[in-house]
Scaffold this motif. Sequence first.
Motif, PDB file in Angstrom:
ATOM      1  N   LEU A 126      -4.311 -10.022  16.428  1.00 41.74           N
ATOM      2  CA  LEU A 126      -3.545  -8.814  16.135  1.00 41.74           C
ATOM      3  C   LEU A 126      -4.026  -7.649  16.995  1.00 41.74           C
ATOM      4  N   ALA A 127      -5.332  -7.505  17.145  1.00 42.72           N
ATOM      5  CA  ALA A 127      -5.870  -6.413  17.961  1.00 42.72           C
ATOM      6  C   ALA A 127      -5.401  -6.518  19.407  1.00 42.72           C
ATOM      7  N   SER A 128      -5.390  -7.724  19.958  1.00 40.57           N
ATOM      8  CA  SER A 128      -4.906  -7.908  21.331  1.00 40.57           C
ATOM      9  C   SER A 128      -3.425  -7.585  21.438  1.00 40.57           C
ATOM     10  N   LEU A 129      -2.673  -8.007  20.427  1.00 41.34           N
ATOM     11  CA  LEU A 129      -1.247  -7.695  20.402  1.00 41.34           C
ATOM     12  C   LEU A 129      -1.018  -6.186  20.431  1.00 41.34           C
ATOM     13  N   ILE A 130      -1.740  -5.466  19.595  1.00 41.83           N
ATOM     14  CA  ILE A 130      -1.554  -4.008  19.511  1.00 41.83           C
ATOM     15  C   ILE A 130      -1.989  -3.331  20.805  1.00 41.83           C
ATOM     16  N   ALA A 131      -3.058  -3.826  21.412  1.00 38.69           N
ATOM     17  CA  ALA A 131      -3.513  -3.241  22.679  1.00 38.69           C
ATOM     18  C   ALA A 131      -2.443  -3.383  23.756  1.00 38.69           C
ATOM     19  N   CYS A 132      -1.831  -4.559  23.837  1.00 40.55           N
ATOM     20  CA  CYS A 132      -0.760  -4.760  24.823  1.00 40.55           C
ATOM     21  C   CYS A 132       0.448  -3.897  24.484  1.00 40.55           C
ATOM     22  N   ILE A 138       5.806  -5.267  14.884  1.00 39.01           N
ATOM     23  CA  ILE A 138       4.359  -5.148  15.104  1.00 39.01           C
ATOM     24  C   ILE A 138       3.742  -4.279  14.012  1.00 39.01           C
ATOM     25  N   TYR A 139       4.384  -3.172  13.711  1.00 36.25           N
ATOM     26  CA  TYR A 139       3.884  -2.265  12.664  1.00 36.25           C
ATOM     27  C   TYR A 139       3.846  -2.979  11.315  1.00 36.25           C
ATOM     28  N   SER A 140       4.909  -3.698  10.995  1.00 36.46           N
ATOM     29  CA  SER A 140       4.969  -4.428   9.730  1.00 36.46           C
ATOM     30  C   SER A 140       3.877  -5.488   9.645  1.00 36.46           C
ATOM     31  N   THR A 141       3.711  -6.245  10.723  1.00 43.04           N
ATOM     32  CA  THR A 141       2.708  -7.313  10.740  1.00 43.04           C
ATOM     33  C   THR A 141       1.307  -6.752  10.550  1.00 43.04           C
ATOM     34  N   ASP A 142       1.029  -5.627  11.163  1.00 38.23           N
ATOM     35  CA  ASP A 142      -0.284  -4.985  11.007  1.00 38.23           C
ATOM     36  C   ASP A 142      -0.577  -4.692   9.544  1.00 38.23           C
ATOM     37  N   LYS A 143       0.386  -4.194   8.809  1.00 41.29           N
ATOM     38  CA  LYS A 143       0.162  -3.826   7.408  1.00 41.29           C
ATOM     39  C   LYS A 143      -0.093  -5.056   6.546  1.00 41.29           C
ATOM     40  N   PRO A 158      -5.837  -1.110   8.188  1.00 43.20           N
ATOM     41  CA  PRO A 158      -4.837  -1.358   9.233  1.00 43.20           C
ATOM     42  C   PRO A 158      -5.284  -0.787  10.573  1.00 43.20           C
ATOM     43  N   LEU A 159      -4.868  -1.432  11.626  1.00 44.38           N
ATOM     44  CA  LEU A 159      -5.186  -0.944  12.961  1.00 44.38           C
ATOM     45  C   LEU A 159      -4.237   0.159  13.398  1.00 44.38           C
ATOM     46  N   LEU A 160      -3.071   0.209  12.784  1.00 40.22           N
ATOM     47  CA  LEU A 160      -2.066   1.201  13.154  1.00 40.22           C
ATOM     48  C   LEU A 160      -1.953   2.269  12.081  1.00 40.22           C
ATOM     49  N   HIS A 161      -1.770   3.501  12.535  1.00 40.38           N
ATOM     50  CA  HIS A 161      -1.613   4.631  11.621  1.00 40.38           C
ATOM     51  C   HIS A 161      -0.219   5.211  11.809  1.00 40.38           C
ATOM     52  N   TYR A 162       0.356   5.661  10.720  1.00 38.88           N
ATOM     53  CA  TYR A 162       1.712   6.184  10.735  1.00 38.88           C
ATOM     54  C   TYR A 162       1.874   7.284  11.784  1.00 38.88           C
ATOM     55  N   ASP A 163       0.896   8.141  11.923  1.00 34.95           N
ATOM     56  CA  ASP A 163       0.996   9.251  12.867  1.00 34.95           C
ATOM     57  C   ASP A 163       0.977   8.797  14.316  1.00 34.95           C
ATOM     58  N   ASN A 164       0.480   7.591  14.560  1.00 36.79           N
ATOM     59  CA  ASN A 164       0.343   7.099  15.931  1.00 36.79           C
ATOM     60  C   ASN A 164       1.336   6.002  16.283  1.00 36.79           C
ATOM     61  N   TRP A 165       2.319   5.793  15.414  1.00 41.14           N
ATOM     62  CA  TRP A 165       3.306   4.734  15.664  1.00 41.14           C
ATOM     63  C   TRP A 165       4.656   5.239  15.167  1.00 41.14           C
ATOM     64  N   LEU A 166       5.566   5.483  16.087  1.00 40.35           N
ATOM     65  CA  LEU A 166       6.777   6.221  15.743  1.00 40.35           C
ATOM     66  C   LEU A 166       7.890   5.360  15.148  1.00 40.35           C
ATOM     67  N   SER A 178      -7.896   2.569   1.537  1.00 43.73           N
ATOM     68  CA  SER A 178      -8.685   3.019   2.681  1.00 43.73           C
ATOM     69  C   SER A 178     -10.109   3.283   2.216  1.00 43.73           C
ATOM     70  N   PRO A 179     -11.102   3.095   3.059  1.00 40.63           N
ATOM     71  CA  PRO A 179     -12.493   3.335   2.637  1.00 40.63           C
ATOM     72  C   PRO A 179     -12.702   4.718   2.029  1.00 40.63           C
ATOM     73  N   ARG A 180     -12.060   5.724   2.589  1.00 37.35           N
ATOM     74  CA  ARG A 180     -12.217   7.073   2.050  1.00 37.35           C
ATOM     75  C   ARG A 180     -11.579   7.198   0.667  1.00 37.35           C
ATOM     76  N   ALA A 181     -10.419   6.571   0.494  1.00 34.40           N
ATOM     77  CA  ALA A 181      -9.747   6.628  -0.807  1.00 34.40           C
ATOM     78  C   ALA A 181     -10.550   5.897  -1.874  1.00 34.40           C
ATOM     79  N   ILE A 182     -11.116   4.754  -1.522  1.00 37.46           N
ATOM     80  CA  ILE A 182     -11.910   4.000  -2.496  1.00 37.46           C
ATOM     81  C   ILE A 182     -13.123   4.810  -2.938  1.00 37.46           C
TER      82      ILE A 182
END
Length: 665
Positions: free
Chosen positions: A342-348, A378-383, A393-401, A442-446
Motif C-alpha cells: 500500500l505504501a508503494s502504491l501511494i508513493a507512486c 486508492i483513498y478507499s483502500t487505504d482506509k 491511515p497513510l492518507l489524510h483527508y486534507d492531503n487527498w482531494l 488515531s493515536p492522539r484520539a485514543i
Amino acid sequence: MAIFPIQKCQAELPTSRPRQPFPEVFSSQIPQQAEIGSHSEQHEVSPVGDSVHYDILMSIDDNGRNHSVATAPEAFHDFFDGAGVSLSGGFEDGTWPTGFSPGGFIYPSPRLAGTGYSEDGGLSQADCLPLIMQENGSSICPDTQGVMTPQLLGSSGDMDPLLMSRYQYDKSGAFYFKNLNIQSVSSGTDPTQFLLSKPSIFATSREENGCENVSALQLRQELQSLVPEGIGLRLINLFERIVAPDYPILPPGELNPGTSPPHLLASVYLLVEPFTKFDEKLCIDLAYDKPSNVALYGIINRALSHEIHAPKLCVVQTMLLLVIRPYPNPIVLDSGFKWSQLASLIACAHTLGLHLDPKSWRLPPWQIAQRRCLSYFIYSTDKWLALSLGRPPLLHYDNWLVTSPSQEDRPVSGLDPQAWTKIMKRAKLDSLLDRVLTQLYSPRAINTICTDYEKTIALTGPLLEDLFSSHRPVSAPSTDFRSSNQGSSHQGRPTRLERTLEMNYHYIHLSICRAILRPFLQPTVENLNEADYILAHEQARIRAETCISAAVEFIHGLRPDDLETVWPAWSATAFSSICFQILHMATSSVDRSEADKWVTCLHKVRRDMRLKADVLPCLHLGLLRIDSIFWKGIENVLHLEEHARQAFASGSSIGRPLGITGSAK
C-alpha cells in the motif's frame, strides 16, 4: 492549430474511447512501418512499460496482413495516440502534414525511418514526429506521452509552480529541454505542472539498484507462455464480469493480452484465478494446470522494480489490484508485506499527482474521469486496510482531494447508473470510516478519550446516526442468537458489491461499538458507582449486543454463491474481528447469565464459519485464530472471572448444533 515536436511515443492508452474506421487506403503503409519497428527493436531494448510498439506489430504477418479487427485495430490507434498524434485536425492554414488525411485518419509517416537518437538513447529534438495539437491543449496530457514519464511538480518543491507558470509554453502548454519537458495542465491561482522525463535519465539509479533492464516484449513472451492468449482473454472476461463492477479502475475494453502491460495483465490474472470455476472453458482448461502464481508474481516484481523509478498509471493500477487481492494463504495475515504494498502504491500515486483533483486541468474528459476513479479507490483502500491491520491511515483527508467519485465520472467506468449508485453508496461508508479512524482510533484520539466515556459517547453518537442513515443492512438484527438457526428467507439478499457493502457496514458498526465500550473496559475508572456511569455502561453493552447480533446474522446468511464476489484483503480481519468482539463480550460479562449468552453466541458463529469456510476462504483466518484459543484452553489464555469460567466450561460443545447437551467429543 499548432505543431510542436515530441519524443517518439508508444503509450498504453485506454481503448474505451470511440474508434475510427480503418480505411483500406492506408493498409499498404502497415508493412513498411512493421519493418521499421522490427529493425529498431533489435537495436534498442525498450524498458518495461516504456514501449508497446512491438506488440502492435505482432498482429501483422509477414505478408503485411492485419489480423486484429476489421476496423482500426486498438494498437494502431494506441501507437499514434501514444505518440501524441491527433486523430483529427491539421495545420492552421488548412494543410496537412505527411501521413495525415483531411478525413481525420493517420498513417505512418515515412519520416519515422530516419528518426535519430541523441547520445542518451532517446530521440533527438530535431528528429521527432510532429504532434498536431488543439489550441486549447485538451488533447494532450501527462499520462499519454509514450516513453516520457510524468512526475508532478509539487507546490513546495524547488521548482515553484508560480514561477514556472511564467515559462514560455507553446499552445499545448509544453516547454522543452534536452531530456526533460515541462507540461502545464492548469494555470491561474493554483498552477499545476508535470515534469516529463526520458527513461535514460533514470538509468544510473536503476543500475545501482540492480533493476533488470528487461523489455516488455520479453516479459510478454514469458507471460504468454504461462497464460496463452485464448486463456488470457477468458480471464480478462472474468475480470470485467466479476471484478470491474466493484473496482472500475480500468475502462472497459482496455485490457488485451497482446498490448496491455505484462505486469498489469499478471495482476489481473492473479486476482481472478479463484473465479475460473465460473467459466465453462477455464474450469476444465485450468483444472489440473493452473498458471503458477509464483511465476506471475515474478513477472510483476521484475517489471515494477524497473517501473517504480518512473511510474505510469498502469503501474498504479497494477499495485492497486495487488493490494485489493486477498492474502494468498487465507490463514496467514501477511500484514507487513501488504502494508508495504500500500505504501508503494501511494508513493507512486503521489508522483503522478493522483492526490489532486484534475477537474480543472486541461485534460480530455475521459482522462479526468479515469484519474478521479483511480484516486478514489486508492483513498478507499487505504482506509479499509488501515482498519483491518490496526494502523493509522497513510492518507489524510486534507492531503487527498478526490475522496468520492461523482456522477460525471461514471461514463469511463462502463457501469450503468444502478451499479454506479452502489459505488457512490460505498463512498459514503468510506467517508464515515475516515471519520471513525480519525476521531476514535488515531493515536492522539485514543490518548484523549480512551478513559473518558462522556467524550466517547459525544463523538460516537453522530457517527452512529450517520451510519444508520447512510446504509440499511439486509440482515435484520435479532437479539435471540438461537432464532437464527431456524433459517431465513433469501428474498432481497444482496449480491456481489451489495454483499461486501453489508460487510463494510457491520465492520464500521463494530468498530464504533468497540470504541464506545473502551472506557468501561479500563482496569481502573473513578466513580464506578456513579449512576450516569452505570447507565452509560449498560447502554454501551446494549449497543454492542445489537451490533453483534446483526453481524452474526450476516455470517449466518452467507451462501455458496457469495464466492462469486470480490472479498478484498480486509474481509478476513472483518470476520475475525466479529469473533474476537464476541469473546471480549463474554469475558467482560457482568454475571453468569450474560456470560452464557455470549458463549452460546460464540459457538454458534464458530459453527457457521466452519461450515462455510471451505466455500469462502476469507473466513479461514478468523476461524483459525478463535479456534486456537480453545485449542490452547480458554482458561490458559485469558484471566477469567469465576462466572465467565463456568460459562465457558458448561458451553464446551464446540462446533455442535445448539440445544444438544453433553460433553464435547
